[in-house]
Scaffold this motif. Structure first.
Motif, PDB file in Angstrom:
ATOM      1  N   ALA A   1      23.042  -4.581 114.447  1.00  0.00           N
ATOM      2  CA  ALA A   1      24.202  -3.738 114.160  1.00  0.00           C
ATOM      3  C   ALA A   1      25.218  -4.486 113.296  1.00  0.00           C
ATOM      4  O   ALA A   1      25.827  -3.915 112.381  1.00  0.00           O
ATOM      5  CB  ALA A   1      24.853  -3.268 115.457  1.00  0.00           C
ATOM      6  N   GLN A   2      25.410  -5.773 113.589  1.00  0.00           N
ATOM      7  CA  GLN A   2      26.347  -6.569 112.797  1.00  0.00           C
ATOM      8  C   GLN A   2      25.819  -6.785 111.380  1.00  0.00           C
ATOM      9  O   GLN A   2      26.587  -6.738 110.411  1.00  0.00           O
ATOM     10  CB  GLN A   2      26.591  -7.918 113.481  1.00  0.00           C
ATOM     11  N   ALA A   3      24.514  -7.020 111.247  1.00  0.00           N
ATOM     12  CA  ALA A   3      23.926  -7.196 109.918  1.00  0.00           C
ATOM     13  C   ALA A   3      24.066  -5.921 109.093  1.00  0.00           C
ATOM     14  O   ALA A   3      24.350  -5.959 107.884  1.00  0.00           O
ATOM     15  CB  ALA A   3      22.457  -7.599 110.038  1.00  0.00           C
ATOM     16  N   ASP A   4      23.885  -4.763 109.740  1.00  0.00           N
ATOM     17  CA  ASP A   4      24.055  -3.487 109.048  1.00  0.00           C
ATOM     18  C   ASP A   4      25.507  -3.303 108.619  1.00  0.00           C
ATOM     19  O   ASP A   4      25.781  -2.816 107.509  1.00  0.00           O
ATOM     20  CB  ASP A   4      23.622  -2.348 109.971  1.00  0.00           C
ATOM     21  N   ALA A   5      26.447  -3.692 109.465  1.00  0.00           N
ATOM     22  CA  ALA A   5      27.869  -3.588 109.122  1.00  0.00           C
ATOM     23  C   ALA A   5      28.209  -4.523 107.971  1.00  0.00           C
ATOM     24  O   ALA A   5      29.003  -4.175 107.084  1.00  0.00           O
ATOM     25  CB  ALA A   5      28.731  -3.898 110.343  1.00  0.00           C
ATOM     26  N   ALA A   6      27.634  -5.731 107.969  1.00  0.00           N
ATOM     27  CA  ALA A   6      27.869  -6.664 106.862  1.00  0.00           C
ATOM     28  C   ALA A   6      27.331  -6.086 105.555  1.00  0.00           C
ATOM     29  O   ALA A   6      27.983  -6.185 104.504  1.00  0.00           O
ATOM     30  CB  ALA A   6      27.211  -8.005 107.165  1.00  0.00           C
ATOM     31  N   ALA A   7      26.141  -5.471 105.608  1.00  0.00           N
ATOM     32  CA  ALA A   7      25.568  -4.855 104.411  1.00  0.00           C
ATOM     33  C   ALA A   7      26.483  -3.755 103.885  1.00  0.00           C
ATOM     34  O   ALA A   7      26.689  -3.623 102.673  1.00  0.00           O
ATOM     35  CB  ALA A   7      24.180  -4.302 104.715  1.00  0.00           C
ATOM     36  N   PHE A   8      27.035  -2.962 104.783  1.00  0.00           N
ATOM     37  CA  PHE A   8      27.960  -1.898 104.388  1.00  0.00           C
ATOM     38  C   PHE A   8      29.207  -2.485 103.722  1.00  0.00           C
ATOM     39  O   PHE A   8      29.653  -2.012 102.669  1.00  0.00           O
ATOM     40  CB  PHE A   8      28.336  -1.066 105.608  1.00  0.00           C
TER      41      PHE A   8
END
Length: 530
Positions: free
Chosen positions: A103-110
């Motif tokens: 979830a954090q990696a997805d937020a960083a990508a965003f």
């Protein structure tokens, strides 16, 4: 390095009060994207990440802090890392070093996507492949999305859209300023006397559009995706570096760069540029430019452009560390430039110039070319030609690679250039093998991957992940087929609809994954079972 002070806006203040998960996937993402995009400066995108740090904490905040402090959005040369390469070049390392959960990696990508501008009618940080619900203020498309799509459906067999002059082709989306070329290569399929969609060819470029209008038409095309769609300037209509066209080409490159776009932009050339013009190209910061220099030791009676000047240009531009350069070993015409002497000459030229990536290509030849060659008293190429297809026989390909081994015998294997069959493969390799081939040629690996493709590129293509259904739906909506039935497998996306070859190319180039109709998928499976 001092971290820039985050900009303060009312929207960001409100989001910050909602807690540390507003960057995560959910209903607040569109609002978060708008707030961050309001403060975006494409000349200094790190301000967006400084602001995003106010919206999170813990490992995610530290990952964004590292991105700002180490300027991870830029390469050492100062060029912007393309949006599509952020996962491999930036996000993977951040995820590992800061132990980000999914979830954090997805937020960083965003958050990283929010540092990119999305001009035109497609794309936002939370939905990069979707048509916009609201167009940017002041942006007036040349035509409606439906009208532009309809004009593409009426394009010629190779995709050339003479009505709109922005065309979806196999190599990418071609943006054209006019049609015609004075170089007079006898095999050119835009030569004088050729008829395409009612267009009567001319040796001189005609039908000029200003660079501003071409770029406006490009970003208004519903099949153009900011930061994703490969772009070609004069991909099959003229020669981008002609003195008559260079000012328009250069202005278009500046406009695309000034929009903050990181799309791959290709110029294929048999002409040359001065050192001052090369320096102009090197000054571009955002677009991911590649220059493809054609040389195949073709007789000058068939291909008049000066060979010595071209070789000198190839040698000079290969010294640049800011431009991707491909040596285009094209066109290879059976029986004309395929003697051992021809093959040796080409490889010696490429070796001496220091070519890193070489793309082979045969010749397209049709009945009207036969009449043209005969009228000029030129020898005809050998072989059996299929309309619209380039011919390069397996026997000649084997001889070419045998001569390659002879010429490079004194060079360690790891220092020899990559040799590819497809332009999209060559561009992916030259860029550093960060992405799979954007035309998805690895669905026929035994045909397309048998020359000298680096192991890193094999891995990049083999590791390509199937897309999510939402992304495919966004793309199908842009072709007018939002409800087409889908099957997404580990090997391909199967669309149960009558896709044209150019619609399928459009889907592949956006998904970086193979796409087939149901009939094509069945044929592919049957072929592997034989």
């Amino acid at each position: 390095m001092t971290t820039p002070a985050p900009p303060r806006t009312r929207s960001l203040d409100q989001l910050a009060r909602q807690g540390p998960r507003v960057l995560h996937r959910g209903t607040t993402r569109p609002k978060t994207a708008r707030a961050l995009q309001e403060i975006l400066d494409i000349h200094d995108p790190y301000g967006v990440l400084a602001a995003a740090r106010r919206l999170c904490d813990g490992p995610l905040e530290r990952a964004l802090a590292e991105t700002v402090d180490a300027r991870l959005l830029h390469e050492p040369t100062g060029r912007r890392i393309p949006l599509q390469e952020l996962p491999s070049q930036v996000l993977t390392g951040l995820t590992r070093r800061h132990r980000l959960d999914p979830a954090q990696a997805d937020a960083a990508a965003f958050a990283l996507r929010c540092t990119f501008a999305f001009p035109g009618i497609v794309g936002t940080p939370h939905a990069p492949l979707a048509l916009k619900e609201e167009l940017p203020a002041g942006f007036q498309p040349f035509a409606t999305a439906e009208e532009i799509t309809a004009s593409q459906a009426e394009a010629g067999p190779d995709g050339l859209n003479t009505g709109y002059l922005v065309s979806q082709m196999k190599g990418g989306m071609s943006a054209d300023f006019g049609i015609g070329c004075p170089l007079m290569c006898a095999y050119c399929y835009r030569r004088e006397g050729d008829t395409v969609d009612g267009y009567l060819g001319s040796w001189e470029p005609t039908g000029f559009l200003d660079a501003d209008e071409v770029v406006q038409r490009l970003i208004a095309h519903p099949w153009f995706t900011p930061h994703v769609t490969p772009i070609g300037l004069h991909m099959s209509t003229s020669e981008a570096f002609l003195p008559k066209l260079w000012p328009r080409t250069w202005k278009a490159l500046q406009l695309l760069d000034g929009l903050g776009l990181t799309n791959r932009v290709s110029c294929i050339t048999k002409y040359t540029l001065s050192d001052e013009q090369i320096a102009c190209l090197e000054s571009l910061v955002n677009i991911d430019l590649d220059v493809n220099v054609c040389y195949a030791d073709m007789p000058e009676s068939i291909e008049p452009p000066n060979r010595a000047r071209r070789i000198g240009f190839l040698r000079r531009i290969l010294h640049s560390d800011r431009i991707n350069v491909l040596a285009y070993y094209r066109p290879i015409a059976e029986g004309i430039n395929t003697t051992d002497a021809h093959l040796r000459t080409v490889w010696e030229v490429f070796k001496d110039a220091g070519a890193r990536t070489v793309v082979l290509g045969g010749l397209k030849f049709a009945d009207d070319h036969v009449h043209s060659f005969m009228s000029y008293g030129l020898p005809l190429p050998q072989g059996s030609f299929t309309p619209g297809k380039k011919l390069l026989t397996a026997a000649t390909e084997t001889r070419i690679m045998a001569m390659f081994d002879q010429v490079y015998a004194d060079m360690p294997a790891q220092m020899r250039p990559a040799v590819l069959k497809r332009s999209s493969c060559g561009r992916s390799v030259e860029r550093g093998s960060h992405l799979p081939d954007y035309n998805g040629h690895y669905d026929l690996a035994e045909t397309n991957c048998r020359l000298r493709c680096p192991q890193a590129q094999h891995h990049a293509c083999a590791d390509a992940q199937p897309p999510g259904e939402e992304d495919v739906r966004h793309l199908l909506a842009r072709t007018g087929r939002p409800d087409a039935r889908l099957d997404i497998t580990s090997a391909t996306v199967v669309v149960h609809a009558p896709l044209s070859s150019f619609e399928r190319t459009f889907l592949r180039q956006n998904l970086l994954f193979p796409v087939h109709t149901a009939r094509q998928a069945a044929d592919l499976i049957a072929g592997r079972l034989r």
